[in-house]
Scaffold this motif. Structure first.
Motif, mmCIF file in Angstrom:
data_model
loop_
_atom_site.group_PDB
_atom_site.id
_atom_site.type_symbol
_atom_site.label_atom_id
_atom_site.label_comp_id
_atom_site.label_asym_id
_atom_site.label_seq_id
_atom_site.Cartn_x
_atom_site.Cartn_y
_atom_site.Cartn_z
ATOM 1 N N ALA A 1 3.454 43.120 6.868
ATOM 2 C CA ALA A 1 3.970 42.631 8.148
ATOM 3 C C ALA A 1 5.177 41.712 7.969
ATOM 4 O O ALA A 1 5.966 41.522 8.899
ATOM 5 C CB ALA A 1 2.868 41.909 8.920
ATOM 6 N N ARG A 2 5.352 41.144 6.764
ATOM 7 C CA ARG A 2 6.523 40.296 6.503
ATOM 8 C C ARG A 2 7.830 41.056 6.685
ATOM 9 O O ARG A 2 8.888 40.451 6.861
ATOM 10 C CB ARG A 2 6.441 39.734 5.076
ATOM 11 C CG ARG A 2 6.638 40.786 3.995
ATOM 12 C CD ARG A 2 6.272 40.288 2.602
ATOM 13 N NE ARG A 2 6.474 41.343 1.626
ATOM 14 C CZ ARG A 2 7.608 41.542 0.970
ATOM 15 N NH1 ARG A 2 8.647 40.763 1.173
ATOM 16 N NH2 ARG A 2 7.706 42.537 0.110
ATOM 17 N N LYS A 3 7.793 42.374 6.629
ATOM 18 C CA LYS A 3 8.992 43.185 6.783
ATOM 19 C C LYS A 3 9.319 43.474 8.246
ATOM 20 O O LYS A 3 10.308 44.145 8.537
ATOM 21 C CB LYS A 3 8.838 44.501 6.007
ATOM 22 C CG LYS A 3 8.660 44.290 4.511
ATOM 23 C CD LYS A 3 8.526 45.594 3.763
ATOM 24 C CE LYS A 3 9.867 46.295 3.617
ATOM 25 N NZ LYS A 3 10.754 45.644 2.658
ATOM 26 N N GLY A 4 8.475 42.963 9.157
ATOM 27 C CA GLY A 4 8.759 43.111 10.577
ATOM 28 C C GLY A 4 8.813 44.559 11.021
ATOM 29 O O GLY A 4 7.931 45.356 10.678
ATOM 30 N N PRO A 5 9.858 44.938 11.775
ATOM 31 C CA PRO A 5 9.927 46.306 12.307
ATOM 32 C C PRO A 5 10.099 47.375 11.233
ATOM 33 O O PRO A 5 10.002 48.559 11.522
ATOM 34 C CB PRO A 5 11.146 46.261 13.235
ATOM 35 C CG PRO A 5 11.969 45.120 12.731
ATOM 36 C CD PRO A 5 10.991 44.110 12.218
ATOM 37 N N ARG A 6 10.331 46.958 9.977
ATOM 38 C CA ARG A 6 10.491 47.939 8.902
ATOM 39 C C ARG A 6 9.165 48.294 8.237
ATOM 40 O O ARG A 6 9.125 49.140 7.347
ATOM 41 C CB ARG A 6 11.473 47.404 7.862
ATOM 42 C CG ARG A 6 12.893 47.247 8.392
ATOM 43 C CD ARG A 6 13.819 46.660 7.342
ATOM 44 N NE ARG A 6 13.447 45.294 7.000
ATOM 45 C CZ ARG A 6 13.327 44.827 5.758
ATOM 46 N NH1 ARG A 6 13.536 45.634 4.728
ATOM 47 N NH2 ARG A 6 13.004 43.572 5.532
ATOM 48 N N ALA A 7 8.087 47.627 8.634
ATOM 49 C CA ALA A 7 6.775 47.888 8.039
ATOM 50 C C ALA A 7 6.285 49.285 8.416
ATOM 51 O O ALA A 7 6.327 49.676 9.583
ATOM 52 C CB ALA A 7 5.783 46.834 8.504
ATOM 53 N N ALA B 1 2.135 49.564 9.781
ATOM 54 C CA ALA B 1 1.810 48.924 11.059
ATOM 55 C C ALA B 1 1.379 49.948 12.114
ATOM 56 O O ALA B 1 2.017 50.997 12.271
ATOM 57 C CB ALA B 1 3.026 48.149 11.566
ATOM 58 N N THR C 1 1.953 50.520 15.115
ATOM 59 C CA THR C 1 2.876 50.270 16.224
ATOM 60 C C THR C 1 3.855 51.431 16.331
ATOM 61 O O THR C 1 3.987 52.234 15.391
ATOM 62 C CB THR C 1 3.676 48.973 15.978
ATOM 63 O OG1 THR C 1 4.466 49.144 14.776
ATOM 64 C CG2 THR C 1 2.744 47.773 15.798
ATOM 65 N N ASN D 1 7.042 51.214 16.037
ATOM 66 C CA ASN D 1 7.978 51.044 14.928
ATOM 67 C C ASN D 1 7.383 51.568 13.623
ATOM 68 O O ASN D 1 8.072 52.201 12.816
ATOM 69 C CB ASN D 1 8.343 49.566 14.755
ATOM 70 C CG ASN D 1 9.476 49.143 15.666
ATOM 71 O OD1 ASN D 1 10.341 49.947 16.009
ATOM 72 N ND2 ASN D 1 9.486 47.876 16.053
#
Length: 400
Positions: A350-356, A359, A361, A363
């Protein structure tokens, strides 16, 4: 602006804080090895590598560049600002061509010549020159920038920076260097060290200690032994020379194996998610590899003492520590199903945000669509820059 003093462009030449340098170095390590560090194992890689082999980088090729770079700067004494930037860029481009023409195979910029390299020797080796004591520090102890080195070589400019702090030492930026060969400016040039150059580097490398450490680093001990590179980082010969780092070296091997398994777990979880969540057909390539790598590396990884690991390299980020601990327990469980690790790995990524990719989600789904099981490389253990260290050691003993 003070008086009519010219403004020196700072793009690419500004002083970076130690934190910014560490982040840039981490990105260079990650990108240059082609590793996508979704979970954060490179934190462990970098901390152990910096402990054992201070100043090294995965971008290093040959030892003689640590001599070439200061020579290039001294050759350009008298130039500053944009003129110095252009001249250095051209000299490094020209050097790449000469080395390539000499048949050398580890030339920085050789693959893109006659274009200039985006990561020339002066960028790749600058931190090493400072850590190895070849490049002097600023008066306040920080690493000087390349633009400051040009200014210092010219012998002009303010003695304080814009904040009124001491900027430059009255001494030259580099320690006295070995004599240049007659072919330095023109004629044949190679990446093989002369005996004087090797002695110069041995003197500096043989004194290296980790930042904040009192004992000699593993690199210093290997250099002082005067031998070529041992057969491996975990070889008996390496361990025999590790001195007080023997136990840390053992833990480094264990966590290197665990990280290799962890990377394979991540890839296997991606394959699982593609099938179970996205309802897409995918291969079992990485799940098959996970079975193989656990069998190969699991016995070593299972012995890791996580508290001892943190004693060696400092506290791990909370989510990374959770991954390390959970992966160790998973290996001990002897199961072949990585799904029980899904939530912990998803939280770490999750530290990679939308690049994960893991996830749950939109994204995450979009990122998984971009991922190909067959094109993604199989997971491997951490290497701690051993290949670069081996080349350095061999260069020192193979000097002319």
């Amino acid at each position: 602006m003070r008086g009519n003093a010219p403004i020196e462009p700072s793009l690419g030449w500004t002083y970076l804080s130690r934190l910014a340098l560490a982040r840039a170095k981490a990105q260079m390590d990650e990108e240059s090895t082609g590793v996508r560090d979704e979970i954060g194992f490179l934190t462990i890689h970098q901390r152990y590598a910096d402990r054992f082999f201070p100043g090294t980088s995965v971008l290093h090729t040959r030892a003689r560049y640590a001599i070439f770079v200061p020579w290039l700067f001294e050759d350009l004494a008298g130039l500053m600002g944009p003129a110095a930037v252009r001249a250095l860029r051209e000299r490094e481009r020209e050097l790449a061509g000469r080395l390539k023409n000499a048949g050398e195979s580890q030339v920085i910029g050789g693959r893109v010549f006659p274009k200039a390299s985006s990561q020339p020797p002066s960028t790749v080796y600058w931190n090493a020159l400072a850590v190895w004591g070849i490049l002097r520090s600023r008066a306040d102890g920080r690493i000087i920038s390349r633009s400051q080195a040009h200014r210092q070589l010219k012998g002009t400019g303010a003695a304080i920076d814009d904040d009124g702090q001491p900027l430059l030492s009255p001494e030259p930026p580099f320690l006295p260097l070995p004599e240049r060969p007659g072919s330095w400016r023109s004629g044949p040039i190679t990446l093989r060290l002369t005996s004087n150059e090797a002695s110069f580097l041995r003197e500096h490398l043989g004194q290296l200690r980790p930042i904040g450490g009192k004992e000699l680093s593993l690199l210093a001990r290997l250099v002082r032994a005067g031998i070529g590179a041992p057969s491996g980082m975990w070889a008996a010969e390496t361990r025999a020379l590790a001195g007080p780092d023997q136990f840390a070296l053992g833990r480094a091997e264990q966590v290197a194996s665990l990280a290799g398994i962890g990377r394979a777990v991540y890839d296997a979880l991606l394959e699982h998610t593609l099938e179970a969540v996205d309802k897409r057909e995918t291969s079992t390539r990485h799940r098959n590899h996970l079975t193989v790598i656990v069998k190969e590396l699991g016995p070593v990884a299972a012995d890791l003492d996580v508290n001892g690991l943190e004693d060696d390299i400092g506290a791990l980020p909370v989510k990374l520590r959770a991954v390390v601990t959970a992966t160790k327990d998973w290996i001990a469980s002897k199961t072949q199903d990585p799904v029980p690790l899904l939530d912990i790995y998803t939280a770490a990524e999750a530290r990679k945000g939308p690049r994960a990719r893991l996830a749950p989600t939109p994204n995450g789904r979009a990122r998984r669509l971009e991922w190909s099981s067959d094109e993604h490389g199989l997971a491997t253990p951490l290497h701690y820059r051993w290949s670069q260290v081996s080349t350095l050691l061999n260069d020192l003993v193979d000097a002319e």
